[in-house]
Motif scaffolding. Structure first.
Motif, PDB file in Angstrom:
ATOM      1  N   LYS A   4       0.548 -12.418  11.648  1.00 49.45           N
ATOM      2  CA  LYS A   4       0.822 -11.075  12.169  1.00 49.45           C
ATOM      3  C   LYS A   4       0.611 -10.083  11.039  1.00 49.45           C
ATOM      4  CE  LYS A   4       5.829 -11.389  11.382  1.00 49.45           C
ATOM      5  NZ  LYS A   4       7.176 -11.242  11.967  1.00 49.45           N
ATOM      6  N   LEU A   5       0.203  -8.897  11.427  1.00 46.86           N
ATOM      7  CA  LEU A   5      -0.105  -7.838  10.466  1.00 46.86           C
ATOM      8  C   LEU A   5       0.710  -6.608  10.862  1.00 46.86           C
ATOM      9  CD1 LEU A   5      -2.178  -7.441   8.070  1.00 46.86           C
ATOM     10  CD2 LEU A   5      -3.643  -6.292   9.737  1.00 46.86           C
ATOM     11  N   PRO A   6       1.368  -5.955   9.923  1.00 44.08           N
ATOM     12  CA  PRO A   6       2.117  -4.753  10.304  1.00 44.08           C
ATOM     13  C   PRO A   6       1.197  -3.674  10.854  1.00 44.08           C
ATOM     14  CG  PRO A   6       1.961  -4.939   7.899  1.00 44.08           C
ATOM     15  CD  PRO A   6       1.451  -6.223   8.474  1.00 44.08           C
ATOM     16  N   VAL A   7       1.631  -3.025  11.906  1.00 45.79           N
ATOM     17  CA  VAL A   7       0.882  -1.884  12.433  1.00 45.79           C
ATOM     18  C   VAL A   7       1.113  -0.667  11.546  1.00 45.79           C
ATOM     19  CG1 VAL A   7       0.598  -0.340  14.416  1.00 45.79           C
ATOM     20  CG2 VAL A   7       0.985  -2.787  14.782  1.00 45.79           C
ATOM     21  N   HIS A   8       2.354  -0.494  11.098  1.00 44.24           N
ATOM     22  CA  HIS A   8       2.725   0.627  10.236  1.00 44.24           C
ATOM     23  C   HIS A   8       3.426   0.081   8.997  1.00 44.24           C
ATOM     24  CE1 HIS A   8       5.370   4.529   9.733  1.00 44.24           C
ATOM     25  NE2 HIS A   8       4.571   4.300   8.698  1.00 44.24           N
ATOM     26  N   MET A   9       2.869   0.353   7.839  1.00 39.94           N
ATOM     27  CA  MET A   9       3.480  -0.069   6.576  1.00 39.94           C
ATOM     28  C   MET A   9       3.953   1.151   5.800  1.00 39.94           C
ATOM     29  SD  MET A   9       1.916  -2.131   3.276  1.00 39.94           S
ATOM     30  CE  MET A   9       1.937  -3.748   4.052  1.00 39.94           C
ATOM     31  N   GLY A  10       5.165   1.051   5.255  1.00 40.81           N
ATOM     32  CA  GLY A  10       5.683   2.073   4.361  1.00 40.81           C
ATOM     33  C   GLY A  10       5.565   1.611   2.918  1.00 40.81           C
ATOM     34  N   LEU A  11       5.110   2.498   2.046  1.00 38.21           N
ATOM     35  CA  LEU A  11       5.006   2.230   0.608  1.00 38.21           C
ATOM     36  C   LEU A  11       5.992   3.155  -0.088  1.00 38.21           C
ATOM     37  CD1 LEU A  11       1.092   2.150   0.404  1.00 38.21           C
ATOM     38  CD2 LEU A  11       2.635   0.169   0.534  1.00 38.21           C
ATOM     39  N   VAL A  12       7.094   2.598  -0.573  1.00 39.38           N
ATOM     40  CA  VAL A  12       8.205   3.389  -1.100  1.00 39.38           C
ATOM     41  C   VAL A  12       8.327   3.168  -2.601  1.00 39.38           C
ATOM     42  CG1 VAL A  12      10.698   3.780  -1.013  1.00 39.38           C
ATOM     43  CG2 VAL A  12       9.434   3.285   1.095  1.00 39.38           C
ATOM     44  N   VAL A  13       8.171   4.232  -3.366  1.00 43.88           N
ATOM     45  CA  VAL A  13       8.244   4.157  -4.828  1.00 43.88           C
ATOM     46  C   VAL A  13       9.578   4.738  -5.272  1.00 43.88           C
ATOM     47  CG1 VAL A  13       7.247   4.974  -6.995  1.00 43.88           C
ATOM     48  CG2 VAL A  13       5.749   4.300  -5.113  1.00 43.88           C
ATOM     49  N   THR A  14      10.394   3.921  -5.964  1.00 42.38           N
ATOM     50  CA  THR A  14      11.671   4.394  -6.497  1.00 42.38           C
ATOM     51  C   THR A  14      11.596   4.647  -7.997  1.00 42.38           C
ATOM     52  OG1 THR A  14      12.542   2.161  -6.934  1.00 42.38           O
ATOM     53  CG2 THR A  14      12.882   3.068  -4.726  1.00 42.38           C
ATOM     54  N   GLU A  15      10.434   4.436  -8.581  1.00 45.78           N
ATOM     55  CA  GLU A  15      10.254   4.681 -10.009  1.00 45.78           C
ATOM     56  C   GLU A  15      10.079   6.169 -10.275  1.00 45.78           C
ATOM     57  OE1 GLU A  15       7.546   1.024 -11.334  1.00 45.78           O
ATOM     58  OE2 GLU A  15       7.300   1.642  -9.249  1.00 45.78           O
ATOM     59  N   GLU A  16      10.373   6.588 -11.500  1.00 45.41           N
ATOM     60  CA  GLU A  16      10.370   8.010 -11.822  1.00 45.41           C
ATOM     61  C   GLU A  16       8.967   8.586 -11.998  1.00 45.41           C
ATOM     62  OE1 GLU A  16      12.918  10.090 -11.751  1.00 45.41           O
ATOM     63  OE2 GLU A  16      14.153   8.419 -11.080  1.00 45.41           O
ATOM     64  N   GLU A  17       8.007   7.773 -12.410  1.00 46.82           N
ATOM     65  CA  GLU A  17       6.660   8.271 -12.675  1.00 46.82           C
ATOM     66  C   GLU A  17       5.655   7.546 -11.785  1.00 46.82           C
ATOM     67  OE1 GLU A  17       5.667   8.196 -16.783  1.00 46.82           O
ATOM     68  OE2 GLU A  17       7.461   9.301 -17.408  1.00 46.82           O
ATOM     69  N   PRO A  18       5.407   8.055 -10.606  1.00 46.89           N
ATOM     70  CA  PRO A  18       4.459   7.392  -9.698  1.00 46.89           C
ATOM     71  C   PRO A  18       3.027   7.504 -10.191  1.00 46.89           C
ATOM     72  CG  PRO A  18       5.201   9.467  -8.757  1.00 46.89           C
ATOM     73  CD  PRO A  18       6.019   9.247  -9.984  1.00 46.89           C
ATOM     74  N   SER A  19       2.243   6.487  -9.879  1.00 47.67           N
ATOM     75  CA  SER A  19       0.839   6.437 -10.283  1.00 47.67           C
ATOM     76  C   SER A  19      -0.056   6.705  -9.071  1.00 47.67           C
ATOM     77  CB  SER A  19       0.511   5.061 -10.879  1.00 47.67           C
ATOM     78  OG  SER A  19      -0.884   4.854 -10.950  1.00 47.67           O
ATOM     79  N   TYR A  20      -0.877   7.741  -9.157  1.00 47.58           N
ATOM     80  CA  TYR A  20      -1.791   8.072  -8.066  1.00 47.58           C
ATOM     81  C   TYR A  20      -2.833   6.973  -7.881  1.00 47.58           C
ATOM     82  CZ  TYR A  20       0.246  12.735  -8.283  1.00 47.58           C
ATOM     83  OH  TYR A  20       1.123  13.789  -8.261  1.00 47.58           O
ATOM     84  N   ALA A  21      -3.338   6.433  -8.986  1.00 45.63           N
ATOM     85  CA  ALA A  21      -4.379   5.406  -8.904  1.00 45.63           C
ATOM     86  C   ALA A  21      -3.858   4.136  -8.245  1.00 45.63           C
ATOM     87  CB  ALA A  21      -4.928   5.104 -10.293  1.00 45.63           C
TER      88      ALA A  21
END
Length: 221
Positions: free
Chosen positions: A26-43
């Motif tokens: 099974k594959l998620p239809v909707h996935m959330g990507l949640v970053v709790t770190e202080e310095e997120p990386s765009y790349a």
């Protein structure tokens, strides 16, 4: 960075992603990507979004508790488009992403994957706003208090308008919390914690998908 995270060459990577997506139970239809770190990386976040698209996930939500990605959504989109070309090559036209925040909602149409960038204002504050709207309807005698139920509240909430609730959330960072990510919508969501999104590899990403595919969701039973 994109080349280092790519499993083999570009063509080999594209073939692997397609087969990986089909191979999962099974594959998620909707996935959330949640970053709790202080310095997120765009790349690194762009890599995760492109991998979601490549394996066949239809809806992706990106969230950080400081709202950095949402305030700089153009920069994130530029990085996604760049990595689409690097990772998907000539196939990138098949994986066009719709950036569904209101200020860019009509930028791309008829797309395979839809991306929404969220911040804390789309979580608890959205529930407060929905409650205020419902109270206003009651005051106008268009509703009664007895009308309030799960479906009514779902309809009043706007932060994931047109999105199904997330099936899977990948939470990155040491904080043991989703820090306000759509608290109403994730009551039935599978949450998998990973140490960091920085320098994330495709193997780490696919391992999380494999774990989700193998888990038995009891829906509160």
């Amino acid at each position: 960075g994109a080349a280092r995270r790519r499993p083999g060459g570009a063509a080999q990577g594209r073939q692997r992603w397609r087969s990986d997506g089909r191979a999962l139970q099974k594959l998620p239809v909707h996935m959330g990507l949640v970053v709790t770190e202080e310095e997120p990386s765009y790349a690194d976040m762009a890599s995760l979004v492109v991998w979601c698209m490549a394996v066949g996930i239809s809806y992706v939500s990106v969230y950080d508790h400081n709202g950095i990605f949402k305030r700089n959504n153009s920069r994130l989109m530029d990085e996604i488009l760049k990595q689409q070309q690097e990772l998907l090559g000539l196939d990138c036209s098949k994986y066009t992403v719709e950036f569904s925040n209101q200020d860019k909602a009509d930028q791309v149409l008829n797309c395979q994957s839809t991306l929404k960038v969220l911040s804390p204002e789309d979580g608890k504050a959205d529930i407060v706003k929905a409650a205020q709207n419902f109270c206003q309807l009651v005051a106008q005698q268009q509703r009664t208090y007895a009308d309030l139920d799960v479906n009514v509240l779902d309809n009043l909430l706007s932060s994931t308008n047109g999105f199904p609730d997330p099936d899977l959330v990948l939470k990155f960072g040491p904080v043991d919390s989703t820090l306000g990510f759509l608290p109403w919508h994730i009551r039935l969501t599978e949450i998998i914690s990973l140490p960091s999104h920085l320098n994330i590899s495709y193997e780490d990403f696919f391992s999380a998908l494999h774990h989700y595919a193998a888990c038995e969701q009891r829906w509160g039973k």
